[in-house]
Every structure is written in C-alpha cells, then in structure tokens.
Scaffold this motif. Structure first.
Motif, PDB file in Angstrom:
ATOM      1  N   GLY A  42     -36.995 -13.904 -13.550  1.00 41.59           N
ATOM      2  CA  GLY A  42     -35.684 -14.278 -14.059  1.00 41.59           C
ATOM      3  C   GLY A  42     -34.574 -13.280 -13.770  1.00 41.59           C
ATOM      4  N   MET A  43     -34.878 -12.188 -13.082  1.00 42.14           N
ATOM      5  CA  MET A  43     -33.876 -11.147 -12.829  1.00 42.14           C
ATOM      6  C   MET A  43     -33.260 -11.222 -11.432  1.00 42.14           C
ATOM      7  SD  MET A  43     -33.762  -9.927 -15.750  1.00 42.14           S
ATOM      8  CE  MET A  43     -32.509  -8.730 -15.397  1.00 42.14           C
ATOM      9  N   ALA A  44     -33.621 -12.221 -10.686  1.00 40.51           N
ATOM     10  CA  ALA A  44     -33.067 -12.421  -9.345  1.00 40.51           C
ATOM     11  C   ALA A  44     -33.069 -13.918  -9.064  1.00 40.51           C
ATOM     12  CB  ALA A  44     -33.890 -11.663  -8.304  1.00 40.51           C
ATOM     13  N   PHE A  45     -32.385 -14.307  -8.002  1.00 40.08           N
ATOM     14  CA  PHE A  45     -32.379 -15.711  -7.614  1.00 40.08           C
ATOM     15  C   PHE A  45     -32.186 -15.825  -6.108  1.00 40.08           C
ATOM     16  CE2 PHE A  45     -27.949 -14.761  -8.421  1.00 40.08           C
ATOM     17  CZ  PHE A  45     -27.257 -15.441  -7.438  1.00 40.08           C
ATOM     18  N   ALA A  46     -32.557 -16.977  -5.577  1.00 41.29           N
ATOM     19  CA  ALA A  46     -32.376 -17.279  -4.164  1.00 41.29           C
ATOM     20  C   ALA A  46     -31.434 -18.453  -4.018  1.00 41.29           C
ATOM     21  CB  ALA A  46     -33.715 -17.606  -3.507  1.00 41.29           C
ATOM     22  N   THR A  47     -30.783 -18.497  -2.863  1.00 38.04           N
ATOM     23  CA  THR A  47     -29.906 -19.610  -2.510  1.00 38.04           C
ATOM     24  C   THR A  47     -30.280 -20.118  -1.127  1.00 38.04           C
ATOM     25  OG1 THR A  47     -28.304 -18.061  -1.580  1.00 38.04           O
ATOM     26  CG2 THR A  47     -27.948 -18.767  -3.863  1.00 38.04           C
ATOM     27  N   GLY A  48     -29.989 -21.373  -0.870  1.00 35.34           N
ATOM     28  CA  GLY A  48     -30.156 -21.971   0.453  1.00 35.34           C
ATOM     29  C   GLY A  48     -28.876 -22.695   0.808  1.00 35.34           C
ATOM     30  N   SER A  49     -28.473 -22.608   2.088  1.00 29.61           N
ATOM     31  CA  SER A  49     -27.135 -23.047   2.444  1.00 29.61           C
ATOM     32  C   SER A  49     -27.060 -23.893   3.708  1.00 29.61           C
ATOM     33  CB  SER A  49     -26.253 -21.800   2.621  1.00 29.61           C
ATOM     34  OG  SER A  49     -24.986 -22.122   3.121  1.00 29.61           O
ATOM     35  N   GLU A  50     -25.922 -24.529   3.832  1.00 24.25           N
ATOM     36  CA  GLU A  50     -25.538 -25.270   5.029  1.00 24.25           C
ATOM     37  C   GLU A  50     -25.412 -24.336   6.236  1.00 24.25           C
ATOM     38  OE1 GLU A  50     -24.328 -28.912   6.891  1.00 24.25           O
ATOM     39  OE2 GLU A  50     -25.010 -28.636   4.833  1.00 24.25           O
ATOM     40  N   ASP A  51     -25.268 -23.023   6.000  1.00 23.74           N
ATOM     41  CA  ASP A  51     -25.124 -22.057   7.100  1.00 23.74           C
ATOM     42  C   ASP A  51     -26.467 -21.623   7.697  1.00 23.74           C
ATOM     43  OD1 ASP A  51     -26.163 -20.181   5.296  1.00 23.74           O
ATOM     44  OD2 ASP A  51     -24.324 -19.028   5.126  1.00 23.74           O
ATOM     45  N   TYR A  52     -27.549 -22.345   7.366  1.00 18.92           N
ATOM     46  CA  TYR A  52     -28.906 -22.140   7.901  1.00 18.92           C
ATOM     47  C   TYR A  52     -29.596 -20.904   7.342  1.00 18.92           C
ATOM     48  CZ  TYR A  52     -26.406 -24.735  11.620  1.00 18.92           C
ATOM     49  OH  TYR A  52     -25.597 -25.592  12.324  1.00 18.92           O
ATOM     50  N   THR A  53     -29.089 -20.304   6.278  1.00 17.42           N
ATOM     51  CA  THR A  53     -29.686 -19.088   5.746  1.00 17.42           C
ATOM     52  C   THR A  53     -30.057 -19.250   4.274  1.00 17.42           C
ATOM     53  OG1 THR A  53     -27.624 -18.052   4.982  1.00 17.42           O
ATOM     54  CG2 THR A  53     -28.257 -17.667   7.286  1.00 17.42           C
ATOM     55  N   CYS A  54     -30.931 -18.338   3.827  1.00 17.30           N
ATOM     56  CA  CYS A  54     -31.249 -18.169   2.414  1.00 17.30           C
ATOM     57  C   CYS A  54     -30.833 -16.757   2.026  1.00 17.30           C
ATOM     58  CB  CYS A  54     -32.748 -18.303   2.160  1.00 17.30           C
ATOM     59  SG  CYS A  54     -33.428 -19.916   2.537  1.00 17.30           S
TER      60      CYS A  54
END
Length: 144
Positions: A42-54
């Motif tokens: 719970g102390m970090a998070f990930a994202t995924g994007s239209e720019d092809y990266t996480c």
C-alpha cells in the motif's frame, strides 16, 4: 483510506478519502493513464498509459521509482497489477500480450501470449497463484 486516480492529462493523483483532498500529484506520463494498481504493502502504486509505459511511484518518498518500457511495443497499456509479493508487475497491452516486469530491476522478464486483441484487464487472484485476463477478442483467460 487512500485511492489513486489516473487522468487524461497523464497526472496520477493520490486522494485521502477521509478528508476528501488530493495529497500527492505526480506527472506520471506523457499521455492519458488507463490503469492504476497499489503495490501490495500500500505504500507505492503503478500506472499504465497510452504512452506505452508503466510507472512505479513511492508515496513516502513522493517520487517516481521506475519506468517500464518495451522499446518494441507500440501499443497502450490498459491495466496493471502486481504479484502477491510485489516483485512482478503485469501490464495488459493493446497488442494482445501481458508483459511481465521485474519491479526491482526495472526490466522486462516475460510475457503471456494468447489473446488476439487488446488485453483490457489483468488481475491477480488473492492467493497469488493465478492471473485472469480479459480481452477485446471476447475471451477471458486464467493463467497459472
């Protein structure tokens, strides 16, 4: 008590739902964010994007820790999820593949192949022994 949102502006925002206020803002990506997931502690998070990266973000340090990018990939990331211990990050991609990333080494370690269209969701089972994916090819797959 907190949640993360990803916006069309590439910003990831962390909200404290008790006080109904944004507590952190990250310029996460160059394009819109399609998926977010909390790290198991719970102390970090990930994202995924239209720019092809996480991206991987640490809340206590208030910074981006890593960017995960497959230079050969030219498809957006529609969803992300972590393995039970957080060592692996799974990203659902527009090319029908689920890419697997080592979160500590920030590198690609493998993939799940089998969908014929955009993978729209990836979700780890609570016991950590299987992963479910769904796709625009009208299939759901269970990987173990």
């Amino acid at each position: 008590r907190i949640l993360v949102t990803g916006g069309n502006d590439g910003m990831a925002k962390v909200w404290d739902i008790r006080i109904k206020n944004c507590t952190h803002t990250f310029q996460a990506h160059k394009d819109e964010i399609h998926g977010v997931a909390f790290f198991p502690n719970g102390m970090a998070f990930a994202t995924g994007s239209e720019d092809y990266t996480c991206g991987l973000f640490e809340l206590r340090a208030d910074q981006k820790l890593a960017t995960y990018k497959d230079d050969a990939a030219r498809h957006p990331i529609s969803a992300v999820d972590f393995s039970k211990g957080g060592r692996l990050l799974f990203s659902a991609c527009g090319d029908g593949m689920v890419r697997i990333w080592d979160t500590l080494k920030a590198r690609f370690v493998g993939g799940l192949f089998g969908h014929k269209a955009n993978v729209s969701k990836v979700s780890l089972c609570p016991d950590g022994k299987a992963i479910a994916t769904c796709s625009y090819d009208a299939t759901v797959k269970i990987w173990n």
